[in-house]
Design a protein around this motif. Sequence first.
Motif, PDB file in Angstrom:
ATOM      1  N   ARG A  84       2.244 -40.592  30.149  1.00 53.03           N
ATOM      2  CA  ARG A  84       1.152 -40.777  31.122  1.00 53.03           C
ATOM      3  C   ARG A  84       1.008 -42.240  31.517  1.00 53.03           C
ATOM      4  N   SER A  85       1.352 -43.152  30.609  1.00 51.26           N
ATOM      5  CA  SER A  85       1.213 -44.585  30.861  1.00 51.26           C
ATOM      6  C   SER A  85       2.136 -45.082  31.981  1.00 51.26           C
ATOM      7  N   ARG A  86       3.162 -44.286  32.354  1.00 53.92           N
ATOM      8  CA  ARG A  86       4.072 -44.677  33.435  1.00 53.92           C
ATOM      9  C   ARG A  86       3.436 -44.505  34.810  1.00 53.92           C
ATOM     10  N   PHE A  87       2.268 -43.865  34.844  1.00 50.12           N
ATOM     11  CA  PHE A  87       1.552 -43.624  36.088  1.00 50.12           C
ATOM     12  C   PHE A  87       0.321 -44.521  36.121  1.00 50.12           C
ATOM     13  N   GLY A  88      -0.133 -44.881  37.297  1.00 46.10           N
ATOM     14  CA  GLY A  88      -1.329 -45.710  37.421  1.00 46.10           C
ATOM     15  C   GLY A  88      -2.517 -45.059  36.727  1.00 46.10           C
ATOM     16  N   ALA A  89      -3.318 -45.866  36.050  1.00 45.91           N
ATOM     17  CA  ALA A  89      -4.464 -45.346  35.291  1.00 45.91           C
ATOM     18  C   ALA A  89      -5.447 -44.601  36.180  1.00 45.91           C
ATOM     19  N   ASP A  90      -5.565 -45.024  37.434  1.00 49.55           N
ATOM     20  CA  ASP A  90      -6.524 -44.382  38.335  1.00 49.55           C
ATOM     21  C   ASP A  90      -5.908 -43.229  39.134  1.00 49.55           C
ATOM     22  N   LEU A  91      -4.616 -42.943  38.902  1.00 54.13           N
ATOM     23  CA  LEU A  91      -3.946 -41.863  39.625  1.00 54.13           C
ATOM     24  C   LEU A  91      -4.332 -40.517  39.028  1.00 54.13           C
ATOM     25  N   GLU A  92      -4.883 -39.651  39.869  1.00 53.25           N
ATOM     26  CA  GLU A  92      -5.271 -38.307  39.443  1.00 53.25           C
ATOM     27  C   GLU A  92      -4.019 -37.424  39.463  1.00 53.25           C
ATOM     28  N   LEU A  93      -3.570 -36.999  38.287  1.00 53.14           N
ATOM     29  CA  LEU A  93      -2.371 -36.169  38.194  1.00 53.14           C
ATOM     30  C   LEU A  93      -2.777 -34.705  38.125  1.00 53.14           C
ATOM     31  N   GLU A  94      -2.497 -33.978  39.209  1.00 49.94           N
ATOM     32  CA  GLU A  94      -2.832 -32.556  39.269  1.00 49.94           C
ATOM     33  C   GLU A  94      -1.555 -31.740  39.363  1.00 49.94           C
ATOM     34  N   GLU A  95      -1.543 -30.593  38.708  1.00 53.29           N
ATOM     35  CA  GLU A  95      -0.400 -29.701  38.771  1.00 53.29           C
ATOM     36  C   GLU A  95      -0.145 -29.310  40.219  1.00 53.29           C
ATOM     37  N   GLY A  96       1.106 -29.413  40.650  1.00 58.43           N
ATOM     38  CA  GLY A  96       1.494 -29.079  42.014  1.00 58.43           C
ATOM     39  C   GLY A  96       1.552 -30.278  42.939  1.00 58.43           C
ATOM     40  N   ALA A  97       0.992 -31.406  42.513  1.00 62.99           N
ATOM     41  CA  ALA A  97       1.023 -32.613  43.349  1.00 62.99           C
ATOM     42  C   ALA A  97       2.457 -33.117  43.455  1.00 62.99           C
ATOM     43  N   ILE A  98       2.804 -33.639  44.618  1.00 60.61           N
ATOM     44  CA  ILE A  98       4.133 -34.206  44.836  1.00 60.61           C
ATOM     45  C   ILE A  98       3.989 -35.718  44.928  1.00 60.61           C
ATOM     46  N   LEU A  99       4.718 -36.413  44.075  1.00 67.60           N
ATOM     47  CA  LEU A  99       4.693 -37.871  44.045  1.00 67.60           C
ATOM     48  C   LEU A  99       6.080 -38.411  44.370  1.00 67.60           C
ATOM     49  N   SER A 100       6.126 -39.635  44.849  1.00 71.85           N
ATOM     50  CA  SER A 100       7.390 -40.290  45.147  1.00 71.85           C
ATOM     51  C   SER A 100       7.764 -41.207  43.985  1.00 71.85           C
ATOM     52  N   PHE A 101       9.008 -41.111  43.553  1.00 68.90           N
ATOM     53  CA  PHE A 101       9.518 -41.919  42.448  1.00 68.90           C
ATOM     54  C   PHE A 101      10.683 -42.761  42.962  1.00 68.90           C
ATOM     55  N   THR A 102      10.774 -43.995  42.494  1.00 69.79           N
ATOM     56  CA  THR A 102      11.858 -44.884  42.885  1.00 69.79           C
ATOM     57  C   THR A 102      12.986 -44.785  41.859  1.00 69.79           C
ATOM     58  N   GLN A 103      14.192 -44.480  42.343  1.00 70.57           N
ATOM     59  CA  GLN A 103      15.355 -44.390  41.477  1.00 70.57           C
ATOM     60  C   GLN A 103      15.886 -45.797  41.204  1.00 70.57           C
TER      61      GLN A 103
END
Length: 149
Positions: A84-103
């Motif tokens: 969870r620490s890899r995501f911003g502390a204020d980012l609301e992580l909801e099931e089904g949400a689509i996020l962009s990740f940098t390779q």
Amino acid sequence: MSNIIGPNSTVLFHFTIKLEDGSVADSTQVHGKPARLQMGDGSLTDNFEACLLGLASGAKKVFELTPDDAFGPINPDNIHHMERSRFGADLELEEGAILSFTQPNGAEIPGIIRGVAGDSVTVDFNHPLAGQNVTFEVEILAVDDENGA
């Protein structure tokens, strides 16, 4: 110049992708902007292209594809468990949400949040339609034959 789709044709077409429950997953008609495809360029599966071969400008066709012929099966290697620490502390992580990740190479890739349990976040990097049977509805608008002949 031919109006029949062949193995080297460039095709301008509208499509609608429906799931097994009849819901629309994607459609070019929503925005009124058709898709352009160069047959044989590898952007679509061989079976999808085979369904288009021989169609002419103005043709409409409906065909069903299995996961192997559409967006592929679900690959378990594309599902990752992240802290969870890899995501911003204020980012609301909801099931089904689509996020962009940098390779590592700088390219962006979408990931779907499949679950959050404590400090673990499950992210699925498979195509959102992987593992699903889909129905394609196509309307061929124009065909250019680029055989170079």
